[in-house]
Enzyme design. Structure first.
Site, short mmCIF file in Angstrom:
data_model
loop_
_atom_site.label_atom_id
_atom_site.label_comp_id
_atom_site.label_asym_id
_atom_site.label_seq_id
_atom_site.Cartn_x
_atom_site.Cartn_y
_atom_site.Cartn_z
CG ASP A 155 -2.20 0.84 0.92
OD1 ASP A 155 -2.14 1.72 0.04
OD2 ASP A 155 -3.22 0.65 1.60
C1 BGC Z 1 -5.22 3.00 0.22
C2 BGC Z 1 -5.47 1.93 -0.81
C3 BGC Z 1 -5.39 2.52 -2.20
C4 BGC Z 1 -4.03 3.20 -2.36
C5 BGC Z 1 -3.84 3.83 -3.73
C6 BGC Z 1 -3.96 3.80 -0.08
O1 BGC Z 1 -3.80 4.87 0.78
O2 BGC Z 1 -5.12 2.40 1.49
O3 BGC Z 1 -6.72 1.32 -0.60
O4 BGC Z 1 -5.58 1.53 -3.16
O5 BGC Z 1 -3.92 4.23 -1.40
O6 BGC Z 1 -4.65 4.94 -3.88
#
Ligand code: BGC
Length: 744
Positions: free
Chosen positions: A306
């Site tokens: 993430d």
């Molecule tokens: C979130 C994810 C997301 C990623 C990309 C993160 O902060 O937890 O769910 O896919 O950002 O935007």
């Protein structure tokens, strides 16, 4: 065997061997490619940057309109050989389809100009409830609302359309669905889940993954990304990315099954939980990312981190003394791709770690092999051909909007309807109040044109708010938006009173850390509260419309409302079906995908243990939610009879007859629950094991047959292994109960 069957089998064998040989030749090509790659190229494939890093302006503050910066493209692709790009500049804002296609085309061109290997860039995006970062796309209810439909076919259709519109924007990889179980209503991302129940969430997982990925890859399909592996959704405090404590048994019983289902369906990718689980950040956990995910579950796809989570092992979680240690930890734990996403330190450090012999190159090969296979499956080989604007003609079409209309229509859950105040009469005089009454943002929630969904400048001009939909459908003269002050002035003169007041209560759009709350109760302005009381005193019925992504406590508002309608976060197509439901054009058929608590300190799930039924008088009335899981009313009535449970080939065959005894056509969700009277680990009082949504005309019967394998009725034992329920089992459907003595 007759000729037809023989032919069918021959086709199956041919199709199977064809797939195998296609896979073999893909794998051989990947191996060849891997042999020819430099170390720098391998490191590059394992890194992912945000679009903002390639754009004019500062990271996360890119110039608007967004433009690519040639020097930055050169740096990313020539120097660092980055293999993947995501999103739109730190959740900046949605772009037109045309702009997406131009940008991605320029990125692919720069990549092939600056790199020798010519492996195309893999673009990924959060298309959470529709292609929400492409202007003009079709937006569906957020996942919690999709779960409330209890209709997997609709969820599959929504996923198909999302995949189509994402592909139409030139993007083949979708960071969706969220497969975290929603059992902590304080958590800001509750609305992104399929709710609290494993059986319901598993069925929705199946529908969504099938909708995104289909059976083969081609036009209109995207690689799904199940997230966030594992245990992200259950922070003790409810605050996003804070400590989670889940015992292994509970992890396996509640949090793992949706991921297992997605892996069974060959979901292509997975995103790792940003937080810590039992004291260990998941990005640093070999037991979770390798022993469980790869060795036990057999996941063969790509595991992406993430946002910034490799660095956070050092900066936030404090388990790595340096960034270099953090990179080593995460890679050795089992990540394949780092969503770095704002710089190239990951690339520099990983390169150095391999050169110094601290990470073997063979470890990189494992990940790069997976990434190259994914790219090949998505058609990312050689020169990338992006669609033109005339391809994907159904993008943003009325037929897609119709599916969104149906999804919203089937999600809305009628929780209360005292004195049959709903449906409203066409000629009713309606006053409309509340923060959600005239706002597209409250309908859409987060991940809608922008990350948090709060900015109004990107709202689609042709979509209707609730107020606009009311006026458009049911007459300007009958509908007025009123303020609390107006109510205070006018409740004194009875002739000016309306037939009903519609109070639309929304939750400020937000997600992740900005969505943290300190109180599960939701406050409305004091003046509004006074106004509702004044209306109540004058006998004007209050209809409470909830635009909430989690069960915020509304018990006192519920008490002064004649009807309560839960619309979840329905998306920008949501106002029309909501209004049509209020006036009876849609018969409500949504059912709660979570237990609705009565008060903040009483969060108990429906599949509670017997001890949770204890009350303060030593009785067993302790479980008293405001509304039960699976609950929802309709404008008709359903009666159940002749529930029967038999066994056949390790499967329960459950039969029940349901009749529509009212005067309107409607859809009933037949829900079958069971209780294992005694079990090796404390059994739940009630657990969902099957459901089906059936359409019934007035007076019509449906004979519903549901089949549930024995393996789905049971639990995880203290030895961490699944066991099947046995002995006295009770099954429940509607008002019916059947008890059997089961010997599996
Ligand atoms: C979130 C994810 C997301 C990623 C990309 C993160 O902060 O937890 O769910 O896919 O950002 O935007």
């Amino acid at each position: 065997m007759n000729t037809g069957i023989k032919m069918f089998l021959a086709i199956l064998v041919f199709a199977f061997s064809h797939t195998i040989s296609a896979q073999n030749s893909r794998d051989a090509a990947v191996e060849n490619r891997l042999k020819s790659m430099t170390l720098e190229e391998k490191v590059g494939q394992m890194s992912q940057i945000d679009l903002g890093v390639l754009a004019v302006g500062k990271t996360c503050e890119v110039a608007d309109p967004i433009r690519l910066d040639t020097a930055k493209l050169r740096l990313a692709f020539h120097r660092y050989k980055v293999g993947s790009v995501l999103n739109c500049g730190c959740g900046f804002h949605a772009l037109s389809r045309k702009r997406w296609l131009e940008l991605i085309d320029s990125i692919q061109q720069a990549n092939s100009l600056y790199t020798k290997h010519g492996i195309p860039v893999l673009y990924g995006i959060d298309a959470i409830h529709g292609a929400n970062y492409t202007l003009g796309s079709t937006l569906f209810p957020q996942q919690i609302g999709q779960a409330a439909t209890w209709n997997p076919e609709l969820v599959k259709a929504a996923a198909r359309i999302t995949a189509y519109e994402t592909r139409a924007s030139g993007i083949p990889w979708n960071f969706s669905p969220v497969l975290d179980i929603g059992r902590q209503p304080l958590w800001s991302r509750f609305f992104e889940t399929y709710g609290e129940d494993v059986c319901l969430a598993k069925k929705m997982t199946n529908a969504c993954i099938t909708g995104y990925q289909g059976n083969t890859f081609g036009n209109g399909q995207v690689a799904a990304c199940m997230k966030h592996f594992l245990g992200y959704s259950y922070p003790l405090s409810g605050k996003d990315r804070t400590p989670v404590w889940i015992g292994e048994r509970e992890l396996r019983a509640y949090f793992l099954p949706t991921f297992q289902e997605a892996i069974r369906l060959k979901a292509k990718t997975l995103m790792i939980n940003s937080g810590e689980l039992n004291g260990v950040p998941v990005h640093a956990s070999y037991p979770i990312l390798t022993t469980l995910l790869r060795e036990e579950l057999g996941f063969e796809g790509v595991a992406v981190t993430d946002w910034e989570d490799v660095y956070k092992l050092h900066t936030t979680h404090k388990v790595a003394e340096t960034l270099r240690d953090a990179v080593k930890m995460a890679v050795m734990a089992g990540i394949d791709m780092s969503m770095t996403p704002n710089d190239f330190q990951f690339n520099e450090l990983l390169l150095d770690l391999v050169k110094s012999g601290e990470i073997p190159e063979s470890r990189l090969d494992m990940s790069v092999r997976r990434i190259l296979k994914l790219k090949a499956d998505l058609g990312l080989e050689g020169k990338v051909s992006l669609p033109s604007l005339t391809d994907y003609p159904l993008f943003g079409s009325d037929s897609f909007a119709r599916v969104a209309y149906d999804a919203v229509g089937e999600s809305i859950t009628l929780l209360k309807n005292k004195g049959d105040i709903l449906p409203l009469k066409t000629e009713s005089k309606v006053w409309v109040m509340g923060n959600g009454a005239n706002s597209l943002n409250y309908l859409n929630g987060a991940w809608s044109q922008t990350w948090l969904g709060q900015d109004t400048s990107f709202n689609e001009s042709n979509k209707l708010t609730i107020l606009q939909a009311l006026k458009a459908g049911y007459g300007k003269d009958n509908i007025s938006e009123v303020t609390a002050q107006f109510v205070a002035r006018n409740t004194r003169k009875s002739k000016q009173l309306p037939n009903v007041v519609l109070y639309c209560l929304g939750e400020t759009p937000a997600t992740e850390i900005p969505g943290n709350i300190d109180d599960l109760a939701i406050a409305i302005p004091a003046a509004d509260r006074i106004a509702l009381n004044q209306l109540n005193a004058r006998n004007v019925p209050v209809v409470l419309v909830l635009l909430l992504g989690r069960p915020r406590i509304i018990t006192d508002l519920d008490a002064i409302s004649r009807a309560v309608v839960h619309a979840y976060i329905p998306g920008q197509e949501g106002a029309k079906p909501l209004v049509d439901l209020l006036y009876g054009r849609i018969n409500p058929s949504g059912r709660l995908p979570f237990t609705y608590p009565r008060s903040s300190g009483d969060i108990v799930h429906y599949d509670r243990k017997r001890t949770e039924d204890n009350d303060i008088h030593f009785g067993d009335k302790g479980y008293r939610p405001l509304y039960d899981f699976g609950y929802g009313l309709s404008f008709t009535r359903y009666d159940y009879r002749e529930l029967k449970v038999t066994s056949q080939n390790d499967t329960f065959v459950i039969n029940v007859i349901v009749r529509n005894t009212g005067s309107r056509e409607g859809k009933e969700v037949v829900q079958v629950y069971y209780r294992d009277e005694y079990a090796p680990v404390t059994p739940s009082q009630k657990k969902l094991c099957a459901f089906s949504k059936v359409n019934l005309k007035p007076g019509q019967d449906a004979v519903v047959t549901l089949k549930v394998p024995f393996s789905e009725v049971g639990d995880i034992g203290a030895d961490m292994k699944p066991f099947k329920a046995s002995g006295i089992l009770h099954f429940f459907a509607g008002q019916q109960t059947v008890t059997i003595n089961h010997k599996p």
